[in-house]
Design an enzyme around this catalytic site. Structure first.
Site, PDB file in Angstrom:
ATOM      1  N   LYS A   1       0.835  -1.210   0.000  1.00 59.98           N
ATOM      2  CA  LYS A   1       0.000   0.000   0.000  1.00 59.98           C
ATOM      3  C   LYS A   1       0.868   1.258   0.000  1.00 59.98           C
ATOM      4  CE  LYS A   1      -2.078  -1.086   3.900  1.00 59.98           C
ATOM      5  NZ  LYS A   1      -1.397  -2.355   4.226  1.00 59.98           N
TER       6      LYS A   1
ATOM      7  N   ARG B   1      -9.904   0.200   8.596  1.00 62.13           N
ATOM      8  CA  ARG B   1      -9.428  -1.156   8.896  1.00 62.13           C
ATOM      9  C   ARG B   1     -10.445  -1.982   9.633  1.00 62.13           C
ATOM     10  NH1 ARG B   1      -3.593  -0.181   8.924  1.00 62.13           N
ATOM     11  NH2 ARG B   1      -2.671  -2.137   9.511  1.00 62.13           N
TER      12      ARG B   1
ATOM     13  N   ARG C   1      12.142  -5.654   4.644  1.00 57.95           N
ATOM     14  CA  ARG C   1      11.699  -4.248   4.527  1.00 57.95           C
ATOM     15  C   ARG C   1      12.597  -3.315   5.342  1.00 57.95           C
ATOM     16  NH1 ARG C   1       5.730  -1.989   5.530  1.00 57.95           N
ATOM     17  NH2 ARG C   1       5.858  -3.134   7.470  1.00 57.95           N
TER      18      ARG C   1
ATOM     19  N   ARG D   1      11.179  -1.683  10.984  1.00 60.23           N
ATOM     20  CA  ARG D   1      10.084  -1.311  11.876  1.00 60.23           C
ATOM     21  C   ARG D   1      10.001  -2.295  13.031  1.00 60.23           C
ATOM     22  NH1 ARG D   1       4.812   0.065   8.292  1.00 60.23           N
ATOM     23  NH2 ARG D   1       3.852  -1.304   9.839  1.00 60.23           N
TER      24      ARG D   1
ATOM     25  N   ARG E   1      -0.471  -9.587  12.930  1.00 59.18           N
ATOM     26  CA  ARG E   1      -1.094  -8.525  12.126  1.00 59.18           C
ATOM     27  C   ARG E   1      -1.903  -9.138  10.975  1.00 59.18           C
ATOM     28  NH1 ARG E   1       4.101  -5.413  10.715  1.00 59.18           N
ATOM     29  NH2 ARG E   1       2.772  -4.157   9.359  1.00 59.18           N
TER      30      ARG E   1
HETATM   31  P1  AP5 Z   1       4.842  -1.621   1.914  1.00 60.65           P
HETATM   32  O1  AP5 Z   1       4.510  -0.756   0.735  1.00 60.65           O
HETATM   33  O2  AP5 Z   1       5.604  -1.011   3.034  1.00 60.65           O
HETATM   34  O3  AP5 Z   1       3.511  -2.346   2.436  1.00 60.65           O
HETATM   35  P2  AP5 Z   1       2.266  -1.780   3.230  1.00 60.65           P
HETATM   36  O4  AP5 Z   1       1.047  -2.403   2.629  1.00 60.65           O
HETATM   37  O5  AP5 Z   1       2.298  -0.292   3.319  1.00 60.65           O
HETATM   38  O6  AP5 Z   1       2.555  -2.488   4.619  1.00 60.65           O
HETATM   39  P3  AP5 Z   1       2.443  -1.958   6.137  1.00 60.65           P
HETATM   40  O7  AP5 Z   1       3.152  -2.945   6.990  1.00 60.65           O
HETATM   41  O8  AP5 Z   1       2.842  -0.520   6.222  1.00 60.65           O
HETATM   42  O9  AP5 Z   1       0.926  -2.100   6.341  1.00 60.65           O
HETATM   43  P4  AP5 Z   1       0.165  -2.173   7.668  1.00 60.65           P
HETATM   44  O10 AP5 Z   1      -1.191  -1.993   7.166  1.00 60.65           O
HETATM   45  O11 AP5 Z   1       0.366  -3.355   8.514  1.00 60.65           O
HETATM   46  O12 AP5 Z   1       0.882  -1.041   8.545  1.00 60.65           O
HETATM   47  P5  AP5 Z   1       0.422   0.404   8.969  1.00 60.65           P
HETATM   48  O13 AP5 Z   1       1.607   1.260   8.986  1.00 60.65           O
HETATM   49  O14 AP5 Z   1      -0.779   0.826   8.221  1.00 60.65           O
HETATM   50  O15 AP5 Z   1       5.625  -2.922   1.362  1.00 60.65           O
HETATM   51  C1  AP5 Z   1       6.079  -3.915   2.253  1.00 60.65           C
HETATM   52  C2  AP5 Z   1       7.444  -4.453   1.800  1.00 60.65           C
HETATM   53  O16 AP5 Z   1       7.306  -5.125   0.536  1.00 60.65           O
HETATM   54  C3  AP5 Z   1       8.492  -3.343   1.535  1.00 60.65           C
HETATM   55  O17 AP5 Z   1       9.744  -3.839   1.891  1.00 60.65           O
HETATM   56  C4  AP5 Z   1       8.391  -3.097   0.032  1.00 60.65           C
HETATM   57  O18 AP5 Z   1       9.604  -2.581  -0.519  1.00 60.65           O
HETATM   58  C5  AP5 Z   1       8.100  -4.508  -0.475  1.00 60.65           C
HETATM   59  N1  AP5 Z   1       7.298  -4.537  -1.705  1.00 60.65           N
HETATM   60  C6  AP5 Z   1       6.307  -3.672  -2.085  1.00 60.65           C
HETATM   61  N2  AP5 Z   1       5.789  -4.049  -3.265  1.00 60.65           N
HETATM   62  C7  AP5 Z   1       6.448  -5.187  -3.616  1.00 60.65           C
HETATM   63  C8  AP5 Z   1       6.349  -6.073  -4.746  1.00 60.65           C
HETATM   64  N3  AP5 Z   1       5.463  -5.846  -5.735  1.00 60.65           N
HETATM   65  N4  AP5 Z   1       7.166  -7.157  -4.786  1.00 60.65           N
HETATM   66  C9  AP5 Z   1       8.060  -7.390  -3.776  1.00 60.65           C
HETATM   67  N5  AP5 Z   1       8.198  -6.600  -2.692  1.00 60.65           N
HETATM   68  C10 AP5 Z   1       7.397  -5.512  -2.626  1.00 60.65           C
HETATM   69  O19 AP5 Z   1      -0.057   0.112  10.474  1.00 60.65           O
HETATM   70  C11 AP5 Z   1       0.846  -0.237  11.499  1.00 60.65           C
HETATM   71  C12 AP5 Z   1       0.077  -0.417  12.799  1.00 60.65           C
HETATM   72  O20 AP5 Z   1      -0.536   0.827  13.177  1.00 60.65           O
HETATM   73  C13 AP5 Z   1      -1.087  -1.407  12.758  1.00 60.65           C
HETATM   74  O21 AP5 Z   1      -0.639  -2.745  12.975  1.00 60.65           O
HETATM   75  C14 AP5 Z   1      -1.983  -0.889  13.877  1.00 60.65           C
HETATM   76  O22 AP5 Z   1      -1.484  -1.266  15.147  1.00 60.65           O
HETATM   77  C15 AP5 Z   1      -1.836   0.612  13.748  1.00 60.65           C
HETATM   78  N6  AP5 Z   1      -2.838   1.188  12.822  1.00 60.65           N
HETATM   79  C16 AP5 Z   1      -2.595   1.814  11.617  1.00 60.65           C
HETATM   80  N7  AP5 Z   1      -3.733   2.199  11.041  1.00 60.65           N
HETATM   81  C17 AP5 Z   1      -4.732   1.818  11.864  1.00 60.65           C
HETATM   82  C18 AP5 Z   1      -6.146   1.928  11.797  1.00 60.65           C
HETATM   83  N8  AP5 Z   1      -6.765   2.490  10.736  1.00 60.65           N
HETATM   84  N9  AP5 Z   1      -6.865   1.416  12.822  1.00 60.65           N
HETATM   85  C19 AP5 Z   1      -6.273   0.845  13.908  1.00 60.65           C
HETATM   86  N10 AP5 Z   1      -4.937   0.701  14.039  1.00 60.65           N
HETATM   87  C20 AP5 Z   1      -4.173   1.193  13.020  1.00 60.65           C
HETATM   88 ZN    ZN Z   2       2.469   1.043   4.940  1.00 59.61          ZN
END
Ligand code: AP5
Ligand code: ZN
Length: 213
Positions: free
Chosen positions: A13, A88, A123, A156, A167
């Site tokens: 994402k 989410r 990552r 991270r 997760r």
């Molecule tokens: P990346 O682009 O970083 O993936 P992402 O989908 O952004 O993953 P996140 O881990 O950031 O998502 P998340 O939803 O768990 O975390 P968030 O920060 O929202 O890509 C991942 C890796 O793959 C990278 O190394 C990238 O280079 C690689 N990659 C990308 N595309 C690729 C491809 N095509 N092929 C190969 N490799 C590839 O949330 C974190 C925490 O915050 C949550 O767990 C929760 O505790 C809290 N939180 C956040 N939002 C909320 C909410 N709305 N409600 C409640 N709690 C929340």
């Molecule tokens: Zn992200």
């Protein structure tokens, strides 16, 4: 243009959000990045959120809806925005709808859990901007250095395998139901699912195609 990117942790994402927001001139709103900024600033929200995030759980809907309401009222959101990692839960999606926000496109990026576990181990992120790289699949120009600022990349705290698996469970239980939610006519103008495996730029092209519609 108001866009939601849905997808499991590590589905790409954040990676894809960068290209879309640049092309459409809209801000990326990542609740994860906002929470990590609060953690780094040591605010009461950050201190409470850190424990939940490190355990792989979700921060409460009320807190998240408060953050989003405040953020989308900012002037840079008037022409649209991209939501990354929000909503989410069903309560968050209903809360967003109750704000009177009409979403143009919701895209689900689908990647298998085992692929995700592999990705997360490699990552590396630039915490201040949220930019993420992968040591093998999407490396920075210089090892462990952000391409744009020249600052150091880090892992991270929630990317340990055990936390990633937690997760993923939370995603399947609480977030995946949003696919059905947004498939109901009237809740978004366009809903689509795409495969999130393959080269980063192939996935970007698929997204650009969809967003043209
Ligand atoms: P990346 O682009 O970083 O993936 P992402 O989908 O952004 O993953 P996140 O881990 O950031 O998502 P998340 O939803 O768990 O975390 P968030 O920060 O929202 O890509 C991942 C890796 O793959 C990278 O190394 C990238 O280079 C690689 N990659 C990308 N595309 C690729 C491809 N095509 N092929 C190969 N490799 C590839 O949330 C974190 C925490 O915050 C949550 O767990 C929760 O505790 C809290 N939180 C956040 N939002 C909320 C909410 N709305 N409600 C409640 N709690 C929340
Ligand atoms: Zn992200």
């Amino acid at each position: 243009m108001r866009i939601i990117l849905l997808g499991s942790p590590g589905s790409g994402k954040g990676t894809q959000a960068q290209f879309i927001t640049e092309k459409y001139g809209i801000p990326q709103i990542s609740t994860g990045d906002m929470l990590r900024a609060a953690v780094r600033a040591g605010t009461p929200l950050g201190l409470a959120a850190k424990q939940v995030m490190d355990a792989g759980g979700l921060v409460s809907d009320d807190i998240i809806l408060g953050l989003i309401q405040e953020r989308i009222a900012q002037p840079d959101c008037h022409n649209g925005f991209l939501l990354d990692g929000f909503p989410r839960t069903l309560a968050q999606a209903e809360g967003l709808a109750a704000m009177g926000i009409v979403i143009d496109t919701v895209v689900e990026i689908k990647v298998d859990d085992e692929e995700i576990v592999k990705r997360m181990a490699g990552r590396r992120v630039h915490l201040a901007s949220g930019r993420s790289y992968h040591t093998e699949y999407n490396p920075p120009k210089v090892d462990n250095i952000d391409d744009i600022t020249g600052e150091a990349l880090v892992q991270r705290d929630d990317d340990k395998e055990e936390t990633v698996r937690k997760r993923l469970d939370v995603y399947h239980q609480q977030t995946k139901p949003l696919v059905d939610y947004y498939s109901v006519a009237g809740r978004t103008k366009l809903f689509a699912s795409i495969a999130g495996v393959g080269h980063v730029n192939e996935i970007t092209e698929k997204l650009f195609e969809l967003l043209k519609q």
